[in-house]
Design an enzyme around this catalytic site. Structure first.
Site, PDB file in Angstrom:
ATOM      1  N   ARG A 248     -13.381  10.447 -46.087  1.00  0.00           N
ATOM      2  CA  ARG A 248     -14.685  11.024 -46.197  1.00  0.00           C
ATOM      3  C   ARG A 248     -14.331  12.407 -46.499  1.00  0.00           C
ATOM      4  O   ARG A 248     -14.932  12.985 -47.504  1.00  0.00           O
ATOM      5  CB  ARG A 248     -15.527  11.070 -45.088  1.00  0.00           C
TER       6      ARG A 248
ATOM      7  N   TYR B  94     -32.958  13.738 -49.061  1.00  0.00           N
ATOM      8  CA  TYR B  94     -31.827  13.953 -49.917  1.00  0.00           C
ATOM      9  C   TYR B  94     -32.017  14.246 -51.208  1.00  0.00           C
ATOM     10  O   TYR B  94     -31.184  14.585 -52.190  1.00  0.00           O
ATOM     11  CB  TYR B  94     -31.127  12.336 -50.083  1.00  0.00           C
TER      12      TYR B  94
END
Lengths: 441, 441, 441, 441
Positions: free
Chosen positions: C97, C259
């Protein structure tokens, strides 16, 4: 890029239609130089292929064109490097057609070979074979165009589109060109100046616009069609349906094709066919007789052209349509022809991956259909119904699911009852058992 | 936000169904406090409205609920500030229905009131009136819900959706709840535990999935339905259609509703109706008799509840369904009910702006349909065909276009021929002339 | 039919989220009797799984519920007869990640883990693994529900829908429940009374209607949202995006999810992330620290409940959402939840076979999405764009086609140029080579 | 049916382009006998119209064709019985264009006249006028074809399709013909042998297939395009975009048009325009200069042909494209041209009633688009996004809704932020107030 000459393979080459095809290629030799024409058939058809093949060779020789005719019983050998493959085979030959017609009629149901029970079983016999042919084409001549005029041409095309990844397939029918001819006559203009917008599927199309030199004359034509005299109806029997009421045609806002007789004049059509059933003159029987006579003619060694009698065989413009299509692809003419292709949005509310019969611009890259938008409201229900019948039939042909076959037949407007759907499906399955292994696993 | 109490207006309040509606509201008073119920009718229906209204008042009084019953002949006065409007009117009353049935039957065509010629003419009479009612609602009670159970409920709903900008309209039918009841019985479970996925339009729906406590029991049910005994068929005659073959049901992969008898057993249905025609017992005639008896009963001053005999009137669960729907909207229950709403993609391949009859979650914001995807292939053709008939009928109802009416009828599978379509349309137009000014401009 | 107890398998069981999941199952034991919970991980995660597993066992023991916790490194053994499978694995763990985030940022591109380059490469690593898991499920527990909350949850769901024939898959995200919480706060009502209509795809949804007890309060909410004070924005930072102009929100007619900051406030988001990049505090780095602390906490033998600190981990409501979903399926509650499912016409103009994130009624037969019609015009372009990015990413994940990866990234609005698309794709491919064999054939 | 001669009306006849149009009609006089050409303009443009008109008359006289040139300031008088109407007007003339470009640039935003803020405001000024023109056409020459080459041509066409019931409208652009020319050069073939399949909307099209004499050479062309040398890029600057990476083009599987520079090379394009902004050489400013020079030239009494310098004006092939289109309609040629028409399913996943720019067969009944199926996946997101921008812009142009304008601009990829969307919309509204009464009600 255009090849200097082409190789064509005709599967079902022993058909009585073949001389017309030969004539077509000879006539067009200047613009469509067919170097090799392979006529392919199965062993059981050897007699017919030999007869037809000999005639073909005499025709070519007389015409003085350098076209090589090759007779073959080996499909795979023939397909190698073909540019065009045409299919006109009849699995089970005419005896199977006669069963397709007589068994339904014996129960009072229309048994016509492309609609209803007859067409369904022709699809059951043909689709597995055509899928095998496509496999061979993909291996042996993957760039060839497959032009199918085996009925039911729409279902055969859709079966290929849905069950293979082969794209270069076109289904062909003579109904649209006959409609063009009829419209030209009604408007007093030349056929070559007439184009149509059509919506529908094979043997179930409607003219939704008609143009003369590009200008719409549709309303005028619709009005004329709505008020045909009895005489008109008789004179143009290959084209005009039985007489509709003016109100129906005006309300429909579209002109049906002759095959709509089966759906809109079911009673009258059935009566006529039942009469034929009694007298042993159903279409398959008549055609068998005609074929015998034709092959008798074909075998005369002095014959070196297509005999006039072939035109009475029916479906006369089929081979001509096939030659035109091949010629237009070969020469990238960009003219309008009416063929069965992947819908791809052309008729907006039918599935994109279904086959539809529509006006296409014919190019070297194949037919490019002209968008028609949504189905005109009055014809939309019926066209969806026939398309559902076709799709169920194709699934049953591939899976061998008897339940699906019964349901498909019962949902067809020509089938009067669930009970008869079961009886007729069972009798036809039994009668064609030999050609339907998928149903007898 | 929820109001403490609601005002309901019932147009066609003089109907013999009204006592059931009253009973329904009384039973539900705890959760659905109906403060005012206005029963509206036209002057010509004064006798009936007075009778029904008096009974309604006695029922309310006996039940001891504070519901005010108001009788009115002034629709606009009644509509003011309504929360819910229900419509159960019958333009032309039962004599018009009898004509709808008998005229087609006199020509050997099924004349049922929601399918075919009968339903078409009921639509022609009803749609202009309902569009006027909507105009009044938009002016006088724009936040009200309009719950229509006047047949043909699907077409009436679609007419409002297409020809007004009023959104809060719901069409209601008792067929789905009867199917739920039948499925529960077949599976040996309680009705309240059964939900369905259905696809189709009013009086032409198919169950495409059935759940018990949310788990699909569809395949099991389909198998049972495919093999019903004759006894089952008789016992559940309100629900089960005439017996289909196992193959048809399995191939269909969906369970038809009882109204499919008209399409799949046309011959049997027609025979039965022709017998009724001869004996003067077509449905409209029977219902006329029943109504006379009901009104006779209703007029007894000692009667203060819904008489048992009303249940024989047919359509018994209609009013119950209406009460349930209103209660669920009022209380935002989120339960599943089956109503006619704007499609909006629920059935992917029907027009977004058409009405469909589907499973909906009922909320304070109205019915929220659950997406069902594309029509299952085997039912897709037929559903499209009926939808096209509905849409053409609506357009003809609004425009008064006789050609469209003839074409729509001829395209309906219940109509045997173009010739009869013309005859029956003309006779029905003439018979209902008084209520069809749009066709006689 | 409902089983007395259920077996749940959690793949990626060693995740720091697991204690929340355990807590969730304990809390719901009365209505959701989890008999066995298998925590599955890979050998490389043994330490974490042992720690988390021991904590889980202590939690269960303390709660006194008869839930058996099984630790396993053998996925196939674990899956046998499972009723629910949840996936929360992270291929390449947190170091991957961090690379997903830092590599794009090193070139000035947002590298967030579900949108843009980071999400794309997480999809590339995850999709092949999830397709393998589905194969195992189909063999070992074909009736189980697969509930995926591995990001990118929407793409993972669509990959399963398009590349397997497994239907029982649901993608889960905590964004919608956070939106519900925020809306409830803004309207001063309880969360449980709020439902939404949403349109969009995972991490890219818009609220298009909001209901309180079923009544639409959307216009009021939209107006409030259009005029948020700076203070509101800060207070509700998990939910409210950066402050939009009133005109934009009113013109949009829909409420973005948090988002959307990445797309509508790209500059501000990028600046913040570049700052984190410099200070070594990109999200993956912060989470790594948090995780270390959490595992330190988890290893304390006296700890027998979910530590408060876990809530700071982010994504806090994820496990809760998963427990709710499982409980609703098990109990057929019919409540509304917001999950990723096959579109099937729910959003009319997105492909039927794509995954969408929408409001669904949760039943024992899974989520039943409520039809929403066409995408509202203002949001339609952006939603299509993200869906195209998702679909290209899925195809690239399955095929290993680098060109497609570059094109997909360049078409993503977060990617500033074609040149950077190439550079970033190449660096990420190299960095994750070990997990991306499909790109290195 | 074909008329012996045609009457053409050119609205905005005083444009500097007009001499090219005159030249076009003169050249084609044999096949397109233009009897009357009416050049219409507003009073404010009298000087230019007189100058251009005088030149036109000299050109016609010199050419010796019997074409009557009529100058008019009365649109309605001019339209009477027209066969073709072309529109090339510019509301607010070049000063408005300069504002469209400079105001956005003053805030660091691209202000190009057909994309982004500039195009939006050109649409706001033009759409109300064009809708008025259509009303006049419907009254005065309802059978005329309206050929619009006023930008934004796609939005103008869609506005007519959505806000009137006039069908005979075609939007025209020179981008496609320039692409054909470029492709021909790249493949070393003649332009006349090249046809394309394109998908998209005006100024946002992609070539999805390219044919030479009907045979697809697309893969070859795509590979070449993916590997253009810097030199190629410079040499074909009217056609080739800035250099894309090979991976992007191969992954895209489609060839962008030059206008894609704005979207895919936003940074580079913006830098260039900011430079022009500083030096007073934005496109509108340059064109103003050029126009001054052109009108100076036009006023020379000895000039009787189109001066070479006009070709530097840009958009050079526009008038040629218009003449070709008119000629093909008049003669029903059936050739392929690329125009803006009602979609009608041509691009399956765009709205049927939107305008798209696609390959059409040109007939006497207008352009008949060739079905292209669904948008190729990689281009689908972007095309939907621009189409949504167009549709919102049209709605704002008609309604005068500032919120919608702000939202539309912010959703356009060329707009960097919500804040700037508000600022730029407000400044442009103020600057163009005189021409935008719908926003100042």
């Amino acid at each position: 890029m255009k090849k200097d000459s082409v190789k064509i393979v005709t599967i079902g080459g022993g058909s009585s239609y073949t001389p017309e095809l030969i004539e077509g290629f000879i006539k067009r030799y200047d613009t469509l130089p067919v170097r090799e024409l392979w006529l392919v058939d199965i062993e059981a058809g050897r007699d017919k292929l030999e007869t037809v093949g000999a005639l073909a060779k005499r025709m070519v020789e007389k015409a003085g064109v350098p076209m090589k005719i090759v007779l073959s019983y080996d499909r795979r050998e023939a397909l190698k490097d073909a540019d065009f493959v045409t299919t006109q085979m009849r699995i089970g030959r005419l005896p199977a057609r006669i069963l397709d017609e007589r068994i339904p009629l014996s129960h009072g149901m229309i048994g016509q070979e492309t609609n209803g029970a007859g067409g369904m079983f022709k699809a059951f016999r043909t689709i597995p074979v055509i899928l095998d042919i496509v496999k061979d084409i993909q291996e042996l001549c993957p760039n060839a165009w497959l032009i199918n005029f085996t009925n039911p041409a729409g279902m055969v095309t859709e079966a290929i589109l849905r069950h293979t990844n082969f794209k270069k397939t076109i289904g062909l029918c003579n109904v649209p060109v006959n409609m063009v001819a009829g419209f030209a006559k009604m408007l007093g203009v030349e056929e070559k100046d007439v184009t149509m917008e059509i919506q529908g599927v094979n043997h179930f199309i409607f003219a939704t616009d008609v143009f003369v030199n590009g200008e719409s004359r549709f309303q005028e034509l619709l009005d004329k069609y709505a008020h045909l005299s009895a005489e008109d109806t008789i004179q143009m029997k290959n084209f005009v349906s039985l007489p509709y009421s003016p109100a129906f045609i005006e309300g429909l806002g579209a002109i049906p094709c002759p095959y709509h007789n089966y759906y809109f004049f079911t009673k009258e059509q059935l009566e006529e066919e039942l009469e034929q059933f009694k007298t042993g003159t159903v279409r398959g029987e008549v055609v068998s007789e005609t074929e015998k006579e034709l092959f008798e003619l074909y075998s005369h060694e002095e014959l070196a052209e297509k005999p006039k009698q072939l035109e009475m065989r029916g479906g006369a413009k089929y081979s001509d349509a096939a030659c035109n299509l091949i010629q237009s692809i070969y020469n990238d003419t960009g003219d309008i022809q009416y063929v069965n292709v992947r819908n791809n949005g052309t008729i907006l509310d039918l599935p994109a991956d279904s086959a539809v019969e529509v006006a296409c611009r014919i190019t070297a890259d194949g037919p490019k259909p002209l968008a028609t938008g949504e189905l005109k409201l009055p014809i939309s229900g019926y066209v969806h119904m026939i398309k559902a019948f076709e799709r169920m039939t194709i699934e049953a042909a591939v899976s061998g699911d008897r339940n699906l076959a019964v349901a498909a037949l019962n949902l067809n407007p020509l089938c009067p009852s669930d009970e008869l759907a079961n009886i007729v499906v069972d009798e036809l399955l039994e009668a064609h058992k030999e050609y339907l292994p998928q149903f007898f696993k």
